[in-house]
Design a protein around this motif. Structure first.
Motif, PDB file in Angstrom:
ATOM      1  N   ASP A 173       0.816  -1.215   0.000  1.00 32.51           N
ATOM      2  CA  ASP A 173       0.000   0.000   0.000  1.00 32.51           C
ATOM      3  C   ASP A 173       0.852   1.268   0.000  1.00 32.51           C
ATOM      4  OD1 ASP A 173       0.951  -0.194   2.565  1.00 32.51           O
ATOM      5  OD2 ASP A 173      -0.989  -0.007   3.555  1.00 32.51           O
ATOM      6  N   SER A 174       2.149   1.104   0.284  1.00 30.38           N
ATOM      7  CA  SER A 174       3.118   2.202   0.163  1.00 30.38           C
ATOM      8  C   SER A 174       4.478   1.576  -0.095  1.00 30.38           C
ATOM      9  CB  SER A 174       3.138   3.068   1.433  1.00 30.38           C
ATOM     10  OG  SER A 174       3.508   2.297   2.567  1.00 30.38           O
ATOM     11  N   ASN A 181       6.243  -0.057   7.807  1.00 36.48           N
ATOM     12  CA  ASN A 181       4.893  -0.501   8.160  1.00 36.48           C
ATOM     13  C   ASN A 181       4.011  -0.715   6.927  1.00 36.48           C
ATOM     14  OD1 ASN A 181       5.332  -0.374  11.025  1.00 36.48           O
ATOM     15  ND2 ASN A 181       5.194   1.866  10.865  1.00 36.48           N
ATOM     16  N   ALA A 182       4.605  -0.705   5.746  1.00 29.32           N
ATOM     17  CA  ALA A 182       3.826  -0.910   4.517  1.00 29.32           C
ATOM     18  C   ALA A 182       3.149  -2.279   4.546  1.00 29.32           C
ATOM     19  CB  ALA A 182       4.735  -0.788   3.303  1.00 29.32           C
ATOM     20  N   LYS A 183       1.908  -2.319   4.087  1.00 28.68           N
ATOM     21  CA  LYS A 183       1.123  -3.555   4.098  1.00 28.68           C
ATOM     22  C   LYS A 183       1.174  -4.232   2.727  1.00 28.68           C
ATOM     23  CE  LYS A 183      -3.651  -5.192   4.256  1.00 28.68           C
ATOM     24  NZ  LYS A 183      -5.083  -4.762   4.259  1.00 28.68           N
ATOM     25  N   LYS A 184       1.485  -5.517   2.728  1.00 29.11           N
ATOM     26  CA  LYS A 184       1.555  -6.274   1.481  1.00 29.11           C
ATOM     27  C   LYS A 184       0.199  -6.891   1.151  1.00 29.11           C
ATOM     28  CE  LYS A 184       3.796 -10.315  -0.613  1.00 29.11           C
ATOM     29  NZ  LYS A 184       4.718 -11.437  -0.380  1.00 29.11           N
ATOM     30  N   PHE A 185      -0.158  -6.850  -0.124  1.00 32.38           N
ATOM     31  CA  PHE A 185      -1.401  -7.467  -0.594  1.00 32.38           C
ATOM     32  C   PHE A 185      -1.105  -8.857  -1.139  1.00 32.38           C
ATOM     33  CE2 PHE A 185      -2.050  -2.862  -1.188  1.00 32.38           C
ATOM     34  CZ  PHE A 185      -3.218  -2.680  -0.462  1.00 32.38           C
ATOM     35  N   ASN A 195      -7.903   1.955  -8.758  1.00 30.90           N
ATOM     36  CA  ASN A 195      -8.507   2.876  -7.794  1.00 30.90           C
ATOM     37  C   ASN A 195      -7.536   3.309  -6.704  1.00 30.90           C
ATOM     38  OD1 ASN A 195     -10.915   2.767  -9.169  1.00 30.90           O
ATOM     39  ND2 ASN A 195     -11.900   1.322  -7.776  1.00 30.90           N
ATOM     40  N   LYS A 196      -6.673   2.385  -6.285  1.00 33.08           N
ATOM     41  CA  LYS A 196      -5.731   2.692  -5.205  1.00 33.08           C
ATOM     42  C   LYS A 196      -4.444   3.329  -5.722  1.00 33.08           C
ATOM     43  CE  LYS A 196      -7.299  -1.276  -2.398  1.00 33.08           C
ATOM     44  NZ  LYS A 196      -7.895  -0.555  -1.256  1.00 33.08           N
ATOM     45  N   GLY A 197      -4.290   3.363  -7.055  1.00 32.46           N
ATOM     46  CA  GLY A 197      -3.074   3.950  -7.634  1.00 32.46           C
ATOM     47  C   GLY A 197      -1.821   3.266  -7.120  1.00 32.46           C
ATOM     48  N   LEU A 198      -1.815   1.940  -7.152  1.00 31.78           N
ATOM     49  CA  LEU A 198      -0.743   1.170  -6.519  1.00 31.78           C
ATOM     50  C   LEU A 198       0.549   1.097  -7.325  1.00 31.78           C
ATOM     51  CD1 LEU A 198      -2.890  -1.732  -5.025  1.00 31.78           C
ATOM     52  CD2 LEU A 198      -1.862   0.185  -3.809  1.00 31.78           C
ATOM     53  N   GLY A 199       0.521   1.525  -8.576  1.00 28.13           N
ATOM     54  CA  GLY A 199       1.755   1.605  -9.347  1.00 28.13           C
ATOM     55  C   GLY A 199       2.330   0.265  -9.769  1.00 28.13           C
ATOM     56  N   VAL A 200       1.490  -0.772  -9.843  1.00 23.38           N
ATOM     57  CA  VAL A 200       1.963  -2.071 -10.322  1.00 23.38           C
ATOM     58  C   VAL A 200       2.442  -1.936 -11.758  1.00 23.38           C
ATOM     59  CG1 VAL A 200       1.301  -4.458 -10.787  1.00 23.38           C
ATOM     60  CG2 VAL A 200       0.346  -3.268  -8.811  1.00 23.38           C
ATOM     61  N   MET A 201       1.630  -1.313 -12.559  1.00 25.69           N
ATOM     62  CA  MET A 201       1.962  -0.937 -13.938  1.00 25.69           C
ATOM     63  C   MET A 201       1.101   0.270 -14.264  1.00 25.69           C
ATOM     64  SD  MET A 201       0.019  -4.001 -16.161  1.00 25.69           S
ATOM     65  CE  MET A 201       1.535  -4.799 -16.525  1.00 25.69           C
ATOM     66  N   ASP A 202       1.376   0.953 -15.342  1.00 25.72           N
ATOM     67  CA  ASP A 202       0.609   2.164 -15.631  1.00 25.72           C
ATOM     68  C   ASP A 202      -0.833   1.823 -15.975  1.00 25.72           C
ATOM     69  OD1 ASP A 202       0.276   2.012 -18.668  1.00 25.72           O
ATOM     70  OD2 ASP A 202       2.444   1.866 -18.480  1.00 25.72           O
ATOM     71  N   SER A 203      -1.704   2.828 -15.922  1.00 23.48           N
ATOM     72  CA  SER A 203      -3.144   2.594 -16.063  1.00 23.48           C
ATOM     73  C   SER A 203      -3.515   2.032 -17.428  1.00 23.48           C
ATOM     74  CB  SER A 203      -3.919   3.887 -15.807  1.00 23.48           C
ATOM     75  OG  SER A 203      -3.502   4.915 -16.685  1.00 23.48           O
ATOM     76  N   VAL A 236       4.530 -16.576  -4.408  1.00 18.79           N
ATOM     77  CA  VAL A 236       5.796 -15.860  -4.264  1.00 18.79           C
ATOM     78  C   VAL A 236       5.623 -14.347  -4.264  1.00 18.79           C
ATOM     79  CG1 VAL A 236       7.217 -17.683  -5.256  1.00 18.79           C
ATOM     80  CG2 VAL A 236       6.208 -15.960  -6.764  1.00 18.79           C
ATOM     81  N   GLY A 237       4.406 -13.860  -4.344  1.00 15.58           N
ATOM     82  CA  GLY A 237       4.225 -12.412  -4.407  1.00 15.58           C
ATOM     83  C   GLY A 237       2.767 -12.044  -4.336  1.00 15.58           C
ATOM     84  N   THR A 238       2.366 -11.101  -5.168  1.00 17.03           N
ATOM     85  CA  THR A 238       0.976 -10.634  -5.213  1.00 17.03           C
ATOM     86  C   THR A 238       0.353 -11.015  -6.547  1.00 17.03           C
ATOM     87  OG1 THR A 238       1.513  -8.736  -3.803  1.00 17.03           O
ATOM     88  CG2 THR A 238      -0.525  -8.615  -5.083  1.00 17.03           C
ATOM     89  N   TYR A 239      -0.843 -11.599  -6.459  1.00 16.21           N
ATOM     90  CA  TYR A 239      -1.577 -12.005  -7.653  1.00 16.21           C
ATOM     91  C   TYR A 239      -2.613 -10.920  -7.967  1.00 16.21           C
ATOM     92  CZ  TYR A 239      -4.520 -14.917 -10.734  1.00 16.21           C
ATOM     93  OH  TYR A 239      -5.233 -15.418 -11.796  1.00 16.21           O
ATOM     94  N   VAL A 240      -2.603 -10.435  -9.200  1.00 16.22           N
ATOM     95  CA  VAL A 240      -3.559  -9.403  -9.626  1.00 16.22           C
ATOM     96  C   VAL A 240      -4.452  -9.976 -10.717  1.00 16.22           C
ATOM     97  CG1 VAL A 240      -3.847  -7.089 -10.591  1.00 16.22           C
ATOM     98  CG2 VAL A 240      -1.868  -7.591  -9.127  1.00 16.22           C
ATOM     99  N   GLY A 241      -5.762  -9.872 -10.508  1.00 19.06           N
ATOM    100  CA  GLY A 241      -6.668 -10.329 -11.556  1.00 19.06           C
ATOM    101  C   GLY A 241      -7.871 -11.091 -11.060  1.00 19.06           C
ATOM    102  N   GLY A 242      -7.997 -11.261  -9.751  1.00 15.13           N
ATOM    103  CA  GLY A 242      -9.102 -12.052  -9.235  1.00 15.13           C
ATOM    104  C   GLY A 242      -8.730 -13.508  -9.166  1.00 15.13           C
TER     105      GLY A 242
END
Length: 247
Positions: A173-174, A181-185, A195-203, A236-242
């Protein structure tokens, strides 16, 4: 004792590498030891029978946006950035070749003396034959990032997932390098990322992945074996896509 068979969760993947990843601790240029390490990890994945295509950035050599903020014409600065990705792609191809991995570089800007022009059907044919294909020179158009290139090429060659290799072990989240103290998703939807503007990749790239239902796995490249673990469906990380990793 029998070693359990390792069955990949994905047949065809796009690996997205930032240019900075190739620089290692130097921060700029190309670190041969880092490129060697990445090549070893890619070979492990190829040996599993997975078809691998790679999109590499050029930020370790030149960043078009940075050039444009200092008065350079944006289109010119972006074309220079595309040429930087070609340099990185050739370095990676050389390292893979030294590990006896059959590799082709395809460029969106034609330069036949050093690489093939990007042709979708030819790229797919290379992948089907077990060759690693490196997509260089972005989309061939200014104003588009290599993140967008990864999303576009993934859609075109029908890759099942984009592996986003980063310097951190997922999406937070930061900035975890600045905030302890950044929280991992663990899992995120495309809408969350936007919506959160997390910067994974550009919009633009995120929207393209969302429209074509291409999931992302964001993981730490600096930990040896993580590319293979991601392909095997391990967390091993964060999964994006549902859904969950490996679905």
């Amino acid at each position: 004792m029998d070693v359990p068979e390792q069955v990949p969760s994905y047949k065809r993947v796009i690996l997205k590498l930032s240019g900075e990843a190739l620089a290692g601790t130097m921060g700029y240029g190309i670190d041969p030891e880092v490129v060697y390490s990445i090549a070893v990890q890619i070979k492990e994945v190829v040996q599993l029978g997975v078809e691998v295509a790679i999109v590499v950035g050029g930020g370790n050599i030149w960043r078009g946006v940075a050039g444009s903020t200092k008065g350079m014409d944006r289109a010119t600065a972006d074309y220079m950035g595309m040429l930087a990705t070609v340099i990185n792609s050739l370095a990676l191809q050389d390292a893979l070749s030294k590990h006896e991995v059959d590799t082709r570089v395809q460029t969106a800007i034609e330069m036949r003396e050093v690489a093939e022009p990007y042709i979708r059907r030819r790229a797919i044919r290379h992948l089907e034959k077990g060759r690693v294909v490196i997509f260089a020179a972005g989309t061939g158009n200014p104003y588009f990032s290599t993140d967008t290139t990864a999303a576009l090429r993934a859609a075109e060659v029908e890759a099942e997932v984009i592996l986003m290799a980063k310097r951190v072990d997922g999406v937070y989240d930061s900035d975890p390098l600045k905030n302890v103290n950044a929280k991992k998703f663990g899992n995120l939807s495309y809408i969350d990322v936007l919506n959160k503007g997390l910067g994974v990749m550009d919009s633009t790239a995120t929207s393209l992945c969302m429209d074509n239902k291409i999931p992302l796995i964001v993981f730490n490249l600096n930990e040896n074996g993580n590319i293979k673990k991601a392909v095997l469906g391990q967390n091993v990380g964060t999964y994006v896509g549902g859904g969950t990793i490996g679905e």
